[in-house]
Design a protein around this motif. Structure first.
Motif, PDB file in Angstrom:
ATOM      1  N   LEU A 260       0.812  -1.219   0.000  1.00 52.52           N
ATOM      2  CA  LEU A 260       0.000   0.000   0.000  1.00 52.52           C
ATOM      3  C   LEU A 260       0.843   1.265   0.000  1.00 52.52           C
ATOM      4  CD1 LEU A 260      -2.890   1.001   0.017  1.00 52.52           C
ATOM      5  CD2 LEU A 260      -2.814   0.989   2.503  1.00 52.52           C
ATOM      6  N   SER A 261       1.923   1.299   0.779  1.00 55.92           N
ATOM      7  CA  SER A 261       2.741   2.519   0.843  1.00 55.92           C
ATOM      8  C   SER A 261       3.410   2.799  -0.508  1.00 55.92           C
ATOM      9  CB  SER A 261       3.780   2.420   1.954  1.00 55.92           C
ATOM     10  OG  SER A 261       4.647   1.332   1.689  1.00 55.92           O
ATOM     11  N   ARG A 262       3.906   1.746  -1.178  1.00 58.14           N
ATOM     12  CA  ARG A 262       4.512   1.952  -2.509  1.00 58.14           C
ATOM     13  C   ARG A 262       3.458   2.373  -3.519  1.00 58.14           C
ATOM     14  NH1 ARG A 262       7.827  -3.081  -4.251  1.00 58.14           N
ATOM     15  NH2 ARG A 262       5.896  -4.023  -3.565  1.00 58.14           N
ATOM     16  N   TRP A 263       2.238   1.866  -3.385  1.00 59.48           N
ATOM     17  CA  TRP A 263       1.174   2.229  -4.315  1.00 59.48           C
ATOM     18  C   TRP A 263       0.786   3.690  -4.146  1.00 59.48           C
ATOM     19  CZ3 TRP A 263      -3.974   3.783  -3.814  1.00 59.48           C
ATOM     20  CH2 TRP A 263      -4.723   3.738  -4.992  1.00 59.48           C
ATOM     21  N   ILE A 264       0.678   4.149  -2.879  1.00 58.61           N
ATOM     22  CA  ILE A 264       0.300   5.551  -2.617  1.00 58.61           C
ATOM     23  C   ILE A 264       1.379   6.500  -3.107  1.00 58.61           C
ATOM     24  CG2 ILE A 264      -0.063   7.234  -0.756  1.00 58.61           C
ATOM     25  CD1 ILE A 264      -1.627   5.091   0.722  1.00 58.61           C
ATOM     26  N   THR A 265       2.658   6.160  -2.897  1.00 52.91           N
ATOM     27  CA  THR A 265       3.727   7.053  -3.349  1.00 52.91           C
ATOM     28  C   THR A 265       3.828   7.085  -4.871  1.00 52.91           C
ATOM     29  OG1 THR A 265       5.347   5.274  -3.105  1.00 52.91           O
ATOM     30  CG2 THR A 265       5.112   6.820  -1.269  1.00 52.91           C
ATOM     31  N   GLY A 266       3.296   6.099  -5.552  1.00 47.33           N
ATOM     32  CA  GLY A 266       3.337   6.079  -7.006  1.00 47.33           C
ATOM     33  C   GLY A 266       2.178   6.820  -7.656  1.00 47.33           C
TER      34      GLY A 266
END
Length: 89
Positions: free
Chosen positions: A21-27
């Motif tokens: 989730l954190s990598r998805w939000i930062t992308g």
């Protein structure tokens, strides 16, 4: 043949695992143009799913008729409830 892996940025939110989730939000693109594009995609998806459907068929008419019967019963329930307790006409 196996499907090729999809990059985390291109996945939909429902397909993202909790650890990703954190990598998805930062992308995500949080610029005004990116937000506007995501709103357009959401509107188009909603419009094509619920509004722009093939018209006709008996399903829509049957659902409308069932809704009318249910609403009319709810409106007349008070009157029908009092009739139920009468012994003599």
């Amino acid at each position: 043949m196996a499907d090729r892996p999809v990059p985390i940025v291109e996945k939909r939110l429902m397909d993202v695992k909790l650890g990703e989730l954190s990598r998805w939000i930062t992308g995500r693109d949080f610029t005004p143009n990116g937000i506007l594009a995501s709103l357009r995609r959401g509107h188009n998806r909603y419009y094509n799913k619920y509004i722009n459907v093939r018209r006709g068929g008996i399903g829509g008419v049957a659902m409308m008729l069932a809704g009318y019967v249910l609403i009319s019963y709810i409106w007349e329930y008070d009157h029908l409830k009092h009739q139920r307790w009468r012994k003599y006409h």
